[in-house]
Design an enzyme around this catalytic site. Structure first.
Site, PDB file in Angstrom:
ATOM      1  N   THR A 104      43.872  10.061 -11.147  1.00 21.39           N
ATOM      2  CA  THR A 104      45.501  10.671 -11.054  1.00 21.39           C
ATOM      3  C   THR A 104      46.395   9.546 -11.525  1.00 21.39           C
ATOM      4  OG1 THR A 104      45.080  12.092  -9.205  1.00 21.39           O
ATOM      5  CG2 THR A 104      47.159  11.097  -9.466  1.00 21.39           C
ATOM      6  N   ARG A 138      44.150  24.689  -3.267  1.00 26.62           N
ATOM      7  CA  ARG A 138      43.982  23.293  -2.685  1.00 26.62           C
ATOM      8  C   ARG A 138      45.211  22.301  -3.410  1.00 26.62           C
ATOM      9  NH1 ARG A 138      43.642  17.747  -4.500  1.00 26.62           N
ATOM     10  NH2 ARG A 138      42.399  16.350  -2.650  1.00 26.62           N
ATOM     11  N   VAL A 139      45.940  21.644  -2.548  1.00 22.66           N
ATOM     12  CA  VAL A 139      46.852  20.676  -2.917  1.00 22.66           C
ATOM     13  C   VAL A 139      46.452  19.262  -2.414  1.00 22.66           C
ATOM     14  CG1 VAL A 139      49.399  20.006  -2.768  1.00 22.66           C
ATOM     15  CG2 VAL A 139      48.567  22.350  -2.822  1.00 22.66           C
ATOM     16  N   THR A 199      46.085   6.979  -5.645  1.00 22.90           N
ATOM     17  CA  THR A 199      45.145   7.772  -6.261  1.00 22.90           C
ATOM     18  C   THR A 199      43.840   7.633  -5.488  1.00 22.90           C
ATOM     19  OG1 THR A 199      43.856   8.176  -8.307  1.00 22.90           O
ATOM     20  CG2 THR A 199      44.588   5.950  -7.886  1.00 22.90           C
ATOM     21  N   GLY A 207      42.807  12.835  -1.754  1.00 21.02           N
ATOM     22  CA  GLY A 207      43.985  13.276  -1.126  1.00 21.02           C
ATOM     23  C   GLY A 207      44.154  13.472   0.145  1.00 21.02           C
TER      24      GLY A 207
HETATM   25  C1  SD4 Z   1      43.831  14.436  -5.273  1.00 24.92           C
HETATM   26  N1  SD4 Z   1      44.647  11.937  -5.329  1.00 24.92           N
HETATM   27  O1  SD4 Z   1      44.259  15.419  -5.770  1.00 24.92           O
HETATM   28  C2  SD4 Z   1      44.265  13.301  -5.995  1.00 24.92           C
HETATM   29  C3  SD4 Z   1      43.039  13.056  -6.683  1.00 24.92           C
HETATM   30  C4  SD4 Z   1      42.937  11.827  -7.647  1.00 24.92           C
HETATM   31  O2  SD4 Z   1      42.195  11.197  -9.446  1.00 24.92           O
HETATM   32  O3  SD4 Z   1      43.373  10.822  -7.240  1.00 24.92           O
HETATM   33  N2  SD4 Z   1      42.280  11.970  -8.557  1.00 24.92           N
HETATM   34  O4  SD4 Z   1      43.556  14.268  -4.030  1.00 24.92           O
END
Ligand code: SD4
Length: 318
Positions: free
Chosen positions: A150, A178-179, A201, A204
């Protein structure tokens, strides 16, 4: 002073573009949006924007956010499909008085009416990844696919304004709807121009449990240097999760304060991030923890070359 810090090496081109703007008294909102869009538009980055990996149903659902550290305005979209630059939609939403976080179809309708570019975000390459993964893995446990990427950024301009933004396709093979933490203020991002900003990141579901970005800003407000705040937030929460739940998901964070000082911390191997300030040109760092101490090493040319080669390597359907 000005500065910008971003998660993962993939942010380098965007940070370089933002640097040009910030050097010339550019606005932190414009600079951060430009930098995140650059990552969203590059098809070989698998968890942001175009080329992002799809959910269980082979649909790319995107989360993004934008925050203005002067006004504390927040805008975010979650689980939206078919828009090229979710961060730009998030920024537009931040200017609304209410309705600042829109999900799914609601976000798409808003973006359509506001004239944002529609785009099929599912690439052929992402489809191959999807088919290969279906074949490979039958285990149900939710975990970020290797190298979870992310993009999250914090930016400071010469006027002293700070911003923060994120963009992601979230976890590969997530459930529809999903969030993650990325569009949630305080979890994936937070910024206050009076103090500084942070972004996270990783998994989540775990980042949310500790409101990691807000926690880092809170620690900076108490007087901690961004590095100390990042370390304290990650190390303590990682330990907390392990004690209470037996395990901790991946958590990596970056932060910058309103003096342009910065920091990063992680509980995984191989976290990279990019920083540029009035005092230093854009540099990609790799974070290592040796004997409990964090060390940020500038990435070698060989590492940088390998990073791109790995991401752009031909992919065969298994
Ligand atoms: C999530 N934090 O949707 C994000 C995923 C992530 O690289 O960092 N992906 O949970």
């Amino acid at each position: 002073m000005w500065g910008i810090i971003a998660t993962w090496k993939m942010a380098l081109d965007g940070v370089e573009k933002a640097t040009e703007m910030l050097k010339n008294s550019g606005d932190a909102g414009d600079a951060i949006e430009t930098a995140v869009k650059e990552v969203e538009d590059f098809p070989y980055y698998k968890s942001v924007g175009f080329g992002g990996l799809p959910n269980e149903e082979m649909e790319v659902e995107l989360d993004a956010a934008y925050m203005d550290g002067d006004t504390l305005d927040i805008g975010a979209v979650a689980a939206i499909k078919d828009y090229a630059n979710p961060v730009a939609i998030a920024r537009r939403l931040s200017k609304e008085k209410v309705n600042n976080l829109l999900v799914g179809q609601g976000g798409e309708k808003y973006a359509h009416k506001a004239g944002f570019e529609r785009k099929n975000m599912l690439t052929e390459r992402a489809k191959i990844h999807y088919h290969n993964r279906i074949k490979e893995v039958r285990e149900q446990e939710i975990k970020p696919y290797t190298g979870h990427d992310t993009v999250g950024m914090v930016c400071l301009d010469m006027q002293g304004k700070m911003t923060s933004a994120t963009s992601t396709s979230g976890l590969f093979m997530k459930k529809a709807g999903r969030v993650g933490d990325s569009p949630l203020a305080g979890s994936g991002f937070y910024v206050d121009s009076k103090v500084g900003g942070a972004s996270a990141t990783g998994l989540g579901e775990d980042i949310m449990k500790g409101c990691m970005s807000y926690e880092i800003v809170r620690l900076m407000k108490e007087g901690m240097h961004p590095q100390e705040a990042c370390e304290k937030a990650v190390d303590m929460f990682d330990q907390e999760l392990r004690e209470r739940r037996g395990q901790a998901g991946d958590i990596s964070v970056i932060a910058m304060n309103n003096q342009g000082q910065w920091g990063a911390a992680t509980n995984i191997e191989g976290f990279s991030f990019v920083v540029a300030t009035a005092k230093q040109k854009p540099i990609v760092y790799l974070t290592k923890k040796i004997d409990g101490k964090y060390i940020h090493e500038a990435a070698s040319q060989e590492w940088l070359d390998n990073y791109m080669t790995a991401r752009m390597a031909p992919l065969v359907k298994k």
